[in-house]
Design an enzyme around this catalytic site. Structure first.
Site, PDB file in Angstrom:
ATOM      1  N   THR A  79      17.369  -4.596   3.043  1.00 32.76           N
ATOM      2  CA  THR A  79      18.706  -4.937   2.251  1.00 32.76           C
ATOM      3  C   THR A  79      17.675  -5.783   0.913  1.00 32.76           C
ATOM      4  O   THR A  79      16.924  -6.676   1.292  1.00 32.76           O
ATOM      5  CB  THR A  79      19.668  -6.048   2.656  1.00 32.76           C
ATOM      6  OG1 THR A  79      19.282  -7.329   2.926  1.00 32.76           O
ATOM      7  CG2 THR A  79      20.190  -5.351   4.450  1.00 32.76           C
ATOM      8  N   ASP A 119      24.245  -8.740  -1.347  1.00 31.96           N
ATOM      9  CA  ASP A 119      23.970  -9.971  -1.592  1.00 31.96           C
ATOM     10  C   ASP A 119      24.244 -10.825  -0.347  1.00 31.96           C
ATOM     11  O   ASP A 119      25.500 -10.646  -0.152  1.00 31.96           O
ATOM     12  CB  ASP A 119      24.696 -10.485  -2.891  1.00 31.96           C
ATOM     13  CG  ASP A 119      24.297 -11.935  -3.192  1.00 31.96           C
ATOM     14  OD1 ASP A 119      23.928 -12.712  -2.445  1.00 31.96           O
ATOM     15  OD2 ASP A 119      25.010 -12.280  -4.259  1.00 31.96           O
ATOM     16  N   SER A 169      12.664 -19.945   8.676  1.00 29.13           N
ATOM     17  CA  SER A 169      12.873 -21.213   8.311  1.00 29.13           C
ATOM     18  C   SER A 169      11.666 -21.664   7.398  1.00 29.13           C
ATOM     19  O   SER A 169      11.364 -20.789   6.432  1.00 29.13           O
ATOM     20  CB  SER A 169      12.776 -22.204   9.583  1.00 29.13           C
ATOM     21  OG  SER A 169      12.986 -23.547   9.006  1.00 29.13           O
ATOM     22  N   TYR A 193      16.055 -28.226  -0.510  1.00 30.05           N
ATOM     23  CA  TYR A 193      15.557 -26.906  -0.027  1.00 30.05           C
ATOM     24  C   TYR A 193      15.129 -26.978   1.521  1.00 30.05           C
ATOM     25  O   TYR A 193      15.661 -26.229   2.201  1.00 30.05           O
ATOM     26  CB  TYR A 193      14.169 -26.295  -0.940  1.00 30.05           C
ATOM     27  CG  TYR A 193      13.470 -24.865  -0.018  1.00 30.05           C
ATOM     28  CD1 TYR A 193      14.297 -23.795  -0.030  1.00 30.05           C
ATOM     29  CD2 TYR A 193      12.315 -25.446   0.641  1.00 30.05           C
ATOM     30  CE1 TYR A 193      13.693 -22.702   0.633  1.00 30.05           C
ATOM     31  CE2 TYR A 193      11.657 -24.309   1.422  1.00 30.05           C
ATOM     32  CZ  TYR A 193      12.432 -23.197   1.466  1.00 30.05           C
ATOM     33  OH  TYR A 193      11.811 -22.055   1.999  1.00 30.05           O
ATOM     34  N   LYS A 248      16.753 -25.688   5.508  1.00 30.26           N
ATOM     35  CA  LYS A 248      16.039 -25.104   6.503  1.00 30.26           C
ATOM     36  C   LYS A 248      16.126 -25.946   7.835  1.00 30.26           C
ATOM     37  O   LYS A 248      15.969 -25.291   8.897  1.00 30.26           O
ATOM     38  CB  LYS A 248      14.614 -24.920   6.204  1.00 30.26           C
ATOM     39  CG  LYS A 248      14.237 -23.896   4.726  1.00 30.26           C
ATOM     40  CD  LYS A 248      14.704 -22.636   5.434  1.00 30.26           C
ATOM     41  CE  LYS A 248      14.274 -21.760   4.353  1.00 30.26           C
ATOM     42  NZ  LYS A 248      15.086 -20.369   4.608  1.00 30.26           N
ATOM     43  N   THR A 276       2.958 -15.450  -1.344  1.00 28.89           N
ATOM     44  CA  THR A 276       4.067 -14.511  -1.510  1.00 28.89           C
ATOM     45  C   THR A 276       4.460 -15.030  -2.826  1.00 28.89           C
ATOM     46  O   THR A 276       3.694 -15.746  -3.660  1.00 28.89           O
ATOM     47  CB  THR A 276       5.276 -14.774  -0.755  1.00 28.89           C
ATOM     48  OG1 THR A 276       5.728 -16.152  -0.861  1.00 28.89           O
ATOM     49  CG2 THR A 276       4.781 -14.373   0.936  1.00 28.89           C
TER      50      THR A 276
END
Length: 284
Positions: A34, A58, A136, A150, A154, A185
């Site tokens: 997705t 989304d 996580s 943030y 998690k 990444t």
């Protein structure tokens, strides 16, 4: 003979999601991947693989999530592995972030994960099998200045996963939280994480350093995302997967350091912490 699995992977356009998608296809599995936008672009990137279905979705829009899961089931007939990977980071002091900024962070990282999980679980329950893998973070074990909000999303993912694990175990469904450390990444690129618009000078020595240092760290993280994807393949094919899996030496170290600090604090305050029971008197 290895059974062909069907994966449902959110946030598959880049980063971990893309690498896991590639690894699953290379392993001979099928993937529903997705993305929030440009599904044709991802399909082309993966050479329109015959065992791939790219769906625009989304995670914060529950109607889109329900439609995407139905589309995946219609294409491949089942889902065996759900990877809740979609999410983004936000650098901010907790005081600096507005209500709207915090809610948007939670809408994706927490409520979006719940939207997808609720949509997929009826199919896993019907099968009496499956594996929910929630991505996580190293910051789901402990936090550093600027990443507290943030990290709180998690921490929520960790708690949700623990609850799911005890509820789903009798139904033959596994749950794992995977907490990656720092990997090369796009997570730390300026177009992937956001920064709160408000800046308070009093946090310059803590959060300010993180704001200026994050960009410099991008591209220099120790972890290889392709190796991370191979860990995911191994995880999905084990009969007894763990509930918690930190991935990367930095993630393991963060977990161990936090566990040690917590144990030391509790031990230091043990007489106080255990002093609150009622004083019952034995009758003469």
């Amino acid at each position: 003979m290895k059974m062909q699995k069907v994966w449902f992977i959110t946030g598959a356009s880049r980063g971990f999601g893309l690498e896991i998608t590639k690894a699953a296809l290379a392993a001979g599995d099928r993937v529903v991947a997705t993305v929030r936008r440009q599904p044709a672009q991802l399909a082309a990137t993966l050479d329109n693989h015959p065992e791939l279905s790219v769906v625009q979705m989304d995670v914060a829009q529950e109607d889109q999530v329900q439609a995407a899961v139905k589309q995946g089931i219609a294409r491949f007939g089942r889902i065996d592995v759900l990877v809740n990977n979609a999410g983004y980071g936000m650098v901010t002091a907790i005081e600096e972030a507005t209500d709207a900024e915090v809610r948007k962070q939670y809408d994706t990282n927490v409520f979006g994960l719940l939207n997808v999980t609720r949509a997929v679980l009826p199919h896993l329950r019907q099968q009496k099998s499956g594996h929910v893998i929630n991505i996580s973070s190293i910051f789901g074990y402990d936090v550093v200045p600027g990443w507290g909000l943030y990290g709180s999303t998690k921490f929520a993912v960790e708690g949700i996963s623990k609850g799911l694990a005890v509820e789903l175990a009798p139904l033959g469904i596994h749950v794992t939280t995977v907490a990656p450390g720092l990997f090369t990444t796009d997570f730390l690129s300026t177009d992937s994480y956001v920064a709160a618009k408000t800046i308070i000078d009093d946090y310059q020595a803590t959060v300010g350093r993180m704001r200026s240092g994050t960009d410099a760290l991008h591209g220099n993280q120790p972890g290889d995302p392709k190796k991370f994807a191979q860990v995911m393949i191994q995880l999905a094919n084990t009969d007894r997967p763990p509930l918690h899996l930190p991935v990367g030496k930095d993630a393991v170290s963060m977990y161990q350091n936090n566990a040690t600090k917590m144990a030391q604090e509790i031990e230091a305050w043990l007489p106080v912490a255990t002093s609150t029971d009622h004083d019952y008197r034995v009758a003469a």
